[in-house]
Motif scaffolding. Structure first.
Motif, PDB file in Angstrom:
ATOM      1  N   GLY A 211       0.813  -1.199   0.000  1.00  0.00           N
ATOM      2  CA  GLY A 211       0.000   0.000   0.000  1.00  0.00           C
ATOM      3  C   GLY A 211       0.848   1.250   0.000  1.00  0.00           C
ATOM      4  N   ALA A 212       0.203   2.358   0.361  1.00  0.00           N
ATOM      5  CA  ALA A 212       0.880   3.655   0.399  1.00  0.00           C
ATOM      6  C   ALA A 212       0.622   4.313   1.742  1.00  0.00           C
ATOM      7  N   VAL A 213       1.699   4.691   2.424  1.00  0.00           N
ATOM      8  CA  VAL A 213       1.622   5.353   3.722  1.00  0.00           C
ATOM      9  C   VAL A 213       2.704   6.429   3.772  1.00  0.00           C
ATOM     10  N   ALA A 214       2.669   7.241   4.820  1.00  0.00           N
ATOM     11  CA  ALA A 214       3.713   8.249   5.013  1.00  0.00           C
ATOM     12  C   ALA A 214       4.614   7.818   6.165  1.00  0.00           C
ATOM     13  N   VAL A 215       5.922   7.845   5.931  1.00  0.00           N
ATOM     14  CA  VAL A 215       6.909   7.507   6.958  1.00  0.00           C
ATOM     15  C   VAL A 215       7.778   8.737   7.178  1.00  0.00           C
ATOM     16  N   THR A 219       5.799  10.311   1.692  1.00  0.00           N
ATOM     17  CA  THR A 219       4.910   9.287   1.150  1.00  0.00           C
ATOM     18  C   THR A 219       5.729   8.142   0.568  1.00  0.00           C
ATOM     19  N   MET A 220       5.392   6.916   0.971  1.00  0.00           N
ATOM     20  CA  MET A 220       6.135   5.749   0.521  1.00  0.00           C
ATOM     21  C   MET A 220       5.183   4.690  -0.020  1.00  0.00           C
ATOM     22  N   ALA A 221       5.547   4.105  -1.154  1.00  0.00           N
ATOM     23  CA  ALA A 221       4.878   2.908  -1.641  1.00  0.00           C
ATOM     24  C   ALA A 221       5.584   1.722  -1.001  1.00  0.00           C
ATOM     25  N   VAL A 222       4.814   0.843  -0.379  1.00  0.00           N
ATOM     26  CA  VAL A 222       5.390  -0.243   0.416  1.00  0.00           C
ATOM     27  C   VAL A 222       4.908  -1.586  -0.108  1.00  0.00           C
ATOM     28  N   GLU A 228      11.233 -10.149   1.248  1.00  0.00           N
ATOM     29  CA  GLU A 228      11.862  -8.865   0.983  1.00  0.00           C
ATOM     30  C   GLU A 228      10.953  -7.712   1.392  1.00  0.00           C
ATOM     31  N   THR A 229      11.579  -6.536   1.489  1.00  0.00           N
ATOM     32  CA  THR A 229      10.856  -5.309   1.788  1.00  0.00           C
ATOM     33  C   THR A 229      11.235  -4.269   0.749  1.00  0.00           C
ATOM     34  N   ALA A 230      10.248  -3.822  -0.030  1.00  0.00           N
ATOM     35  CA  ALA A 230      10.478  -2.796  -1.046  1.00  0.00           C
ATOM     36  C   ALA A 230       9.744  -1.533  -0.615  1.00  0.00           C
ATOM     37  N   VAL A 231      10.487  -0.439  -0.440  1.00  0.00           N
ATOM     38  CA  VAL A 231       9.919   0.843  -0.025  1.00  0.00           C
ATOM     39  C   VAL A 231      10.517   1.928  -0.917  1.00  0.00           C
TER      40      VAL A 231
END
Length: 265
Positions: A211-215, A219-222, A228-231
């Protein structure tokens, strides 16, 4: 808006066969010109019994006219050979079988005509579902609103968890999908986000968070899997939407608490 092309990406538990059949129904004739379905697979999952034993994995491959092994830049030679050997059994049914590195995708593939549409049938590795749902309203003695849809093994629940924030929970066969939609951008800190990633990956039944959240305000697509972790950065969020998929779990409430404490507290 009058788009010339609409690209539809189903949710993690979406059934492409029924989606294609709906889009090609008589009332869309002359309105939509439906082109090829594309399936992107991570070849590394071909050695994972969890995927090879799942009907949804094969449903998406069977329905596709274009079969693409994405993330090829991360594959070993053995991975590539495994994909080519695997794809041979589908070669006659596909218009394109390809490997894609670094996100490359030939836009000409989007214009390929549908080669075939799979119709409802029973087979050993897939169970078919309908996408039409009946909505039932339920009254509860607390402050959350719930709607339930039930049909052919699919159970969907909607819960208002905060002002402008809705949680959707869907059970489809042995999978559980939990999704959140927020009318505002949901944000968290680096530390809390990293704690969430570690917590999800420690759960044996965890499959994906996307999804998409803010870190930290960005704004990051996660896209998180057990492997694996793609951000990566995205355009600024106005709303937030993300989904988490698990196979059967004993305590779904603890998972919900972990995720909501990350973004809602």
């Amino acid at each position: 808006a009058k788009p010339t092309r609409i690209v539809i990406e189903p949710t993690g538990l979406g059934h492409p066969q029924q989606i294609m059949q709906q889009l090609m129904a008589s009332h869309y004739q002359g309105v939509l010109d439906v082109r090829a379905a594309t399936c992107l697979i991570d070849v590394r999952n071909l050695s994972d019994p969890r995927y090879l034993g799942q009907p949804a994995f094969f449903d998406q491959i069977e329905q596709a006219d274009v079969l693409v092994a994405s993330k090829a830049d991360l594959y070993s030679d053995d991975d590539e050979q495994r994909f080519l050997a695997f794809a041979k059994q589908f070669a006659d049914e596909k218009s394109v079988v390809a490997l894609s590195a670094n996100g490359s995708f030939d836009l000409k593939w989007l214009d390929i005509r549908i080669k075939h549409v799979t119709h409802d049938h029973d087979h050993d590795h897939a169970k078919q579902y309908q996408l039409s749902f009946r909505v039932h309203d339920h009254d509860h003695d607390h402050d959350h609103d719930h709607d339930h849809d039930h049909d052919h093994g699919i159970d969907i629940t909607r819960t208002v968890v905060a002002d402008g924030v809705i949680r959707y929970q869907k059970r489809d066969g042995e999978f559980i999908s939990i999704g959140w939609f927020s009318e505002r951008a949901l944000s968290t800190t680096d530390d809390r986000f990293n704690q969430l990633v570690a917590a999800l990956k420690s759960i044996e039944s965890f499959w994906r968070f996307k999804g998409a959240v803010a870190v930290e305000g960005t704004t990051m697509a996660v896209n998180i899997t057990s492997k694996e972790t793609a951000v990566y950065p995205e355009d600024k969020l106005i709303t937030s939407r993300f989904e988490c998929i698990f196979s059967e779990v004993d305590d779904i409430s603890s998972i919900v608490k972990i995720i909501e404490s990350t973004f809602l507290n």
